[in-house]
Scaffold this motif. Structure first.
Motif, PDB file in Angstrom:
ATOM      1  N   ILE A 160       2.879   1.815  14.860  1.00 34.20           N
ATOM      2  CA  ILE A 160       3.617   1.321  13.691  1.00 34.20           C
ATOM      3  C   ILE A 160       3.003   1.862  12.393  1.00 34.20           C
ATOM      4  O   ILE A 160       3.636   2.625  11.667  1.00 34.20           O
ATOM      5  CB  ILE A 160       3.650  -0.223  13.669  1.00 34.20           C
ATOM      6  CG1 ILE A 160       4.418  -0.750  14.891  1.00 34.20           C
ATOM      7  CG2 ILE A 160       4.272  -0.732  12.362  1.00 34.20           C
ATOM      8  CD1 ILE A 160       4.305  -2.244  15.122  1.00 34.20           C
ATOM      9  N   ILE A 161       1.763   1.471  12.112  1.00 32.97           N
ATOM     10  CA  ILE A 161       1.138   1.839  10.836  1.00 32.97           C
ATOM     11  C   ILE A 161       0.844   3.340  10.782  1.00 32.97           C
ATOM     12  O   ILE A 161       1.070   3.984   9.760  1.00 32.97           O
ATOM     13  CB  ILE A 161      -0.134   1.009  10.577  1.00 32.97           C
ATOM     14  CG1 ILE A 161       0.205  -0.479  10.539  1.00 32.97           C
ATOM     15  CG2 ILE A 161      -0.807   1.440   9.275  1.00 32.97           C
ATOM     16  CD1 ILE A 161      -1.007  -1.402  10.500  1.00 32.97           C
ATOM     17  N   GLY A 162       0.343   3.899  11.884  1.00 31.39           N
ATOM     18  CA  GLY A 162       0.045   5.331  11.914  1.00 31.39           C
ATOM     19  C   GLY A 162       1.283   6.175  11.690  1.00 31.39           C
ATOM     20  O   GLY A 162       1.258   7.165  10.948  1.00 31.39           O
ATOM     21  N   THR A 163       2.384   5.783  12.311  1.00 27.66           N
ATOM     22  CA  THR A 163       3.644   6.510  12.124  1.00 27.66           C
ATOM     23  C   THR A 163       4.104   6.412  10.677  1.00 27.66           C
ATOM     24  O   THR A 163       4.502   7.416  10.074  1.00 27.66           O
ATOM     25  CB  THR A 163       4.731   5.978  13.086  1.00 27.66           C
ATOM     26  OG1 THR A 163       4.282   6.183  14.437  1.00 27.66           O
ATOM     27  CG2 THR A 163       6.057   6.678  12.870  1.00 27.66           C
ATOM     28  N   ILE A 164       4.035   5.231  10.095  1.00 30.44           N
ATOM     29  CA  ILE A 164       4.428   5.044   8.688  1.00 30.44           C
ATOM     30  C   ILE A 164       3.562   5.919   7.778  1.00 30.44           C
ATOM     31  O   ILE A 164       4.068   6.579   6.867  1.00 30.44           O
ATOM     32  CB  ILE A 164       4.344   3.557   8.280  1.00 30.44           C
ATOM     33  CG1 ILE A 164       5.437   2.749   8.991  1.00 30.44           C
ATOM     34  CG2 ILE A 164       4.440   3.394   6.759  1.00 30.44           C
ATOM     35  CD1 ILE A 164       5.273   1.239   8.888  1.00 30.44           C
ATOM     36  N   LEU A 165       2.243   5.940   8.029  1.00 30.93           N
ATOM     37  CA  LEU A 165       1.340   6.759   7.210  1.00 30.93           C
ATOM     38  C   LEU A 165       1.678   8.245   7.323  1.00 30.93           C
ATOM     39  O   LEU A 165       1.685   8.971   6.327  1.00 30.93           O
ATOM     40  CB  LEU A 165      -0.118   6.523   7.619  1.00 30.93           C
ATOM     41  CG  LEU A 165      -0.724   5.170   7.272  1.00 30.93           C
ATOM     42  CD1 LEU A 165      -2.101   5.016   7.899  1.00 30.93           C
ATOM     43  CD2 LEU A 165      -0.795   4.995   5.753  1.00 30.93           C
TER      44      LEU A 165
END
Length: 182
Positions: A160-165
């Motif tokens: 989730i967060i890694g993809t958004i970043l």
């Protein structure tokens, strides 16, 4: 280290410091002893994809080592090794996913998440528990539960967060062939 650019060396230093801060202050406690949901691995994935496998490995290694030393007073080397492993192998993916060209679409997102999930599953489900048993003589049932929980939570967090970043980072890059001559 001789072949690393100054940009990469600076990224390793800053990356390790940010990893430490995230691991220490932006971790969500769980009911499992010495196991938290870590946002630091999403940042590690970003840095590994952008700066490569050596930077990813060193950021994971240095950041995790410093966090353990400051948080617990000693370093849990088995898990530090897995942070190095995750940074290294997610960084190797960065050669296939070139976010520097400004593209991180569906195909790259799927590829990134498949690789990070496999790398983290190997690291947390297999390597961390086995190293805990070999190095520290920890009980198998305890360390496999810890590894399973850490792995699942890290896969989800990075997913989730890694993809958004990475999507946000790619948007800051100039797309290849986006400039035209008038």
């Amino acid at each position: 280290m001789k072949n690393l650019s100054i940009r990469t060396i600076v990224a390793i230093g800053i990356g390790a410091a940010v990893f430490l801060i995230l691991a220490k202050f932006v971790a969500i406690p769980t009911g499992i002893p010495n196991t938290t949901v870590q946002t630091a691995y999403a940042f590690l994935a970003l840095m590994a994809v952008v700066f490569g496998p050596i930077a990813g490995a060193l950021i994971g290694f240095i950041g995790h080592t410093l966090n353990d030393a400051l948080s617990y007073g000693s370093v849990w080397w088995s898990w530090v090794f897995v942070s190095l492993f995750v940074g290294l192998f997610v960084g190797l993916l960065g050669k296939r996913i070139n976010v520097e060209n400004g593209e991180f679409g569906t195909k790259q997102i799927i590829s990134f998440n498949l690789v990070q999930a496999v790398v983290q599953a190997i690291g947390w489900f297999v390597l961390a528990p086995l190293l805990d048993i070999l190095i520290y003589a920890e009980p198998a049932n305890k360390v496999f539960v810890q590894g399973l929980f850490a792995g699942i939570s890290n896969i989800i967090t990075v997913g989730i967060i890694g993809t958004i970043l990475l999507v946000a980072y790619a948007k800051t890059r100039t797309k290849s062939n986006s400039l035209t001559k008038e």
